[in-house]
Design an enzyme around this catalytic site. Structure first.
Site, short mmCIF file in Angstrom:
data_model
loop_
_atom_site.label_atom_id
_atom_site.label_comp_id
_atom_site.label_asym_id
_atom_site.label_seq_id
_atom_site.Cartn_x
_atom_site.Cartn_y
_atom_site.Cartn_z
CB SER A 24 -0.93 0.00 1.22
OG SER A 24 -0.16 -0.08 2.41
CB THR A 156 -40.50 26.73 -7.17
OG1 THR A 156 -41.67 27.17 -7.87
CG2 THR A 156 -40.26 27.65 -5.99
CG HIS A 157 -41.85 23.21 -9.78
ND1 HIS A 157 -42.10 21.90 -9.43
CD2 HIS A 157 -42.47 23.96 -8.84
CE1 HIS A 157 -42.86 21.86 -8.35
NE2 HIS A 157 -43.09 23.12 -7.96
CB SER A 278 -15.95 24.73 -29.18
OG SER A 278 -16.06 23.86 -30.29
CE LYS A 284 -20.61 25.40 -26.96
NZ LYS A 284 -20.66 24.03 -27.40
CD GLU A 291 -19.93 21.74 -19.02
OE1 GLU A 291 -20.80 21.27 -19.74
OE2 GLU A 291 -18.89 22.25 -19.49
CE LYS A 326 -3.69 2.90 4.47
NZ LYS A 326 -4.66 2.13 5.29
#
Ligand code: ARG
Length: 458
Positions: A24, A156-157, A278, A284, A291, A326
């Site tokens: 290890s 909301t939503h 891009s 872009k 992300e 670990k």
């Protein structure tokens, strides 16, 4: 491969593939400081208790300090064929000071040694994570102060719901990261107990002083049951859990940053230094950092599940499965640290496009609740007022208007209670700034929240 410490019991040398599989050191070499620190405290206790001579302890401690120094300067590098960091340090010590080095492991086992090393190592990681979280909160507080009166749609939503300030939205994240700090600190508090002296599993016949070792290492106390001391990895699970929640919060924040920087929203623009282009589409500008943070969240959850699953079927006390702890917990802390390190400057350099936030808030009948509240304050029961407001929205949609664009006569067709002051009541900024209840979105409320967090951070 050098001779194993446990070679006496065996007739053959270990197969070299098995040695690689078993080793290890690639993962645990990073605990060298904790390992050496723990050994120094142990050696000095052994001498105080008369278990080894003062002279031996002096030599051992000097040897260990030199090894630490040489590892730090690069004069000594890890032997990657060693079984683990503990074996490596002990072998190196014996190489340097001869047979005296072999006395260090008296009244100790790698089982209590490794349990101590992980605790000490993770304690210092926890401190670093806390500092990074504080830095993130500082940036959030600064931005919240700047944008405490910047109106945007609250959702909301993911549907426009009610107007809020951007400062208020940001302060929601300050609360999450403040809880994260308390979770990390709480985990560190329980982690800060020494398992050393539990030995392999049952304690020892030597007259050790476990409390003295814990004190020397600056720990709160000792693990009171020797079996628990060597088989407990709760502290690693707890830290990985805190890391998972930090990542979940960063991931939600990232998701919003990705949405906000899209052309569909355009509420913010990321700094060129914190976004990428891009290879084919020249227009872009991609929110790669956000992300990646969102993407890396999954692996930290994976680390947490790895730990829980590794432990769930283990009989007491030590089992080699535990060596897998670990890699998982180190990956969790590494990932959280890199994400926080990059997230802070990314957020700090963001450009906020206030006009677009306000324009988005102006559409979508975001003040329909305020129309209902207006009628309620004039004596209409809320449910009835709610219905009238809904009918007004439908009327607006049919006629291509917003609520602000209706005339007083149009309003009055739906309820005689509407007066001239309705226009003031549904003015976007009034709707936002008048929500001054505790924890609400008004400017004063955001200021109170900033003050609260500042006091908590002290
Ligand atoms: N490398 C081992 C680990 O990380 C150290 C403890 C080994 N103990 C043992 N009895 N084989 O778990």
């Amino acid at each position: 491969m050098s001779e194993k410490m446990w070679a006496g019991r065996f007739k053959k040398q270990l197969d070299s593939d098995v040695n690689d599989f078993n080793s290890s050191i690639r993962v645990d070499c990073r605990m060298y400081k904790s390992d050496i620190g723990g050994s120094i405290a142990h050696a000095s206790m052994l001498a105080t208790q008369g278990i080894i001579s003062k002279e031996d302890a002096k030599q051992i401690i000097k040897g260990l300090e030199e090894i630490l120094n040489d590892l730090e300067t690069g004069a000594l590098s890890f032997d990657m064929t060693a079984e683990d960091i503990h074996m490596f340090v002990e072998a190196e010590l014996t190489k340097r000071i001869g047979d005296t080095g072999k006395k260090l492991h008296t009244a100790r086992s790698r089982n209590d040694q490794v349990a101590l090393d992980i605790r000490l190592h993770l304690l210092s990681e926890a401190k670093e994570i806390t500092e990074l979280l504080k830095a993130l909160i500082e940036v959030i507080l600064e931005k919240a102060e700047t944008y405490k009166a910047t109106v945007m749609p609250g959702y909301t939503h993911l549907q426009r719901a009610q107007p809020i300030t951007f400062g208020h939205h940001l302060m929601a994240y300050a609360q999450m990261f403040l809880r994260d700090i308390s979770r990390v600190e709480d985990a560190a508090e329980r982690m800060n107990y020494s398992p050393l002296g539990a030995c392999a599993l049952a304690g020892t016949t030597y007259p050790t002083d476990r409390i003295a070792v814990a004190k020397a290492l600056g720990m709160n106390g000792i693990c009171e049951n020797s079996l628990d001391a060597v088989s407990d990895r709760d502290f690693a699970v707890e830290l990985a859990n805190a890391c998972s929640l930090i990542m979940m919060h960063l991931s939600r924040f990232s998701e919003e940053i990705i949405l906000w920087s899209s052309w569909e929203f355009k509420f913010i623009e990321l700094d060129d230094a914190y976004s990428t282009g891009s290879s084919i589409m020249p227009q872009k500008k991609n929110p790669d950092i956000a992300e990646l943070v969102r993407g890396k969240t999954g692996r930290v959850y994976g680390d947490l599940i790895t730990l829980l699953t590794m432990l769930k079927g283990l009989p007491l006390a030590y089992n080699k499965d535990m060596q897998e702890d670990k890699e998982a917990v180190f990956d969790a802390v590494d990932t959280v640290k890199t994400c926080l390190l990059i997230f802070v400057p990314m957020l700090n350099t963001v450009t906020v496009i206030k006009e677009n936030m306000l324009a988005a808030a102006a559409k979508g009948f975001i003040n329909a609740t305020d129309v209902a509240d207006y009628l309620t304050k004039k004596g209409t029961p809320f449910r009835t007022a709610y219905k009238i407001s809904g009918t007004l929205v439908a009327y607006c949609i049919d006629n291509g208007k917003t609520l602000e664009e209706l005339t007083l006569n149009e309003f009055k067709e739906f309820s005689p209670d509407f007066e001239k002051d309705i226009f003031e009541a549904i003015n976007l900024e009034n709707c936002t700034f008048k929500r001054n209840s505790r924890g609400g979105t008004s400017v004063e409320s955001v200021e109170r929240q900033i003050q609260f967090i500042k006091e908590q951070l002290k």
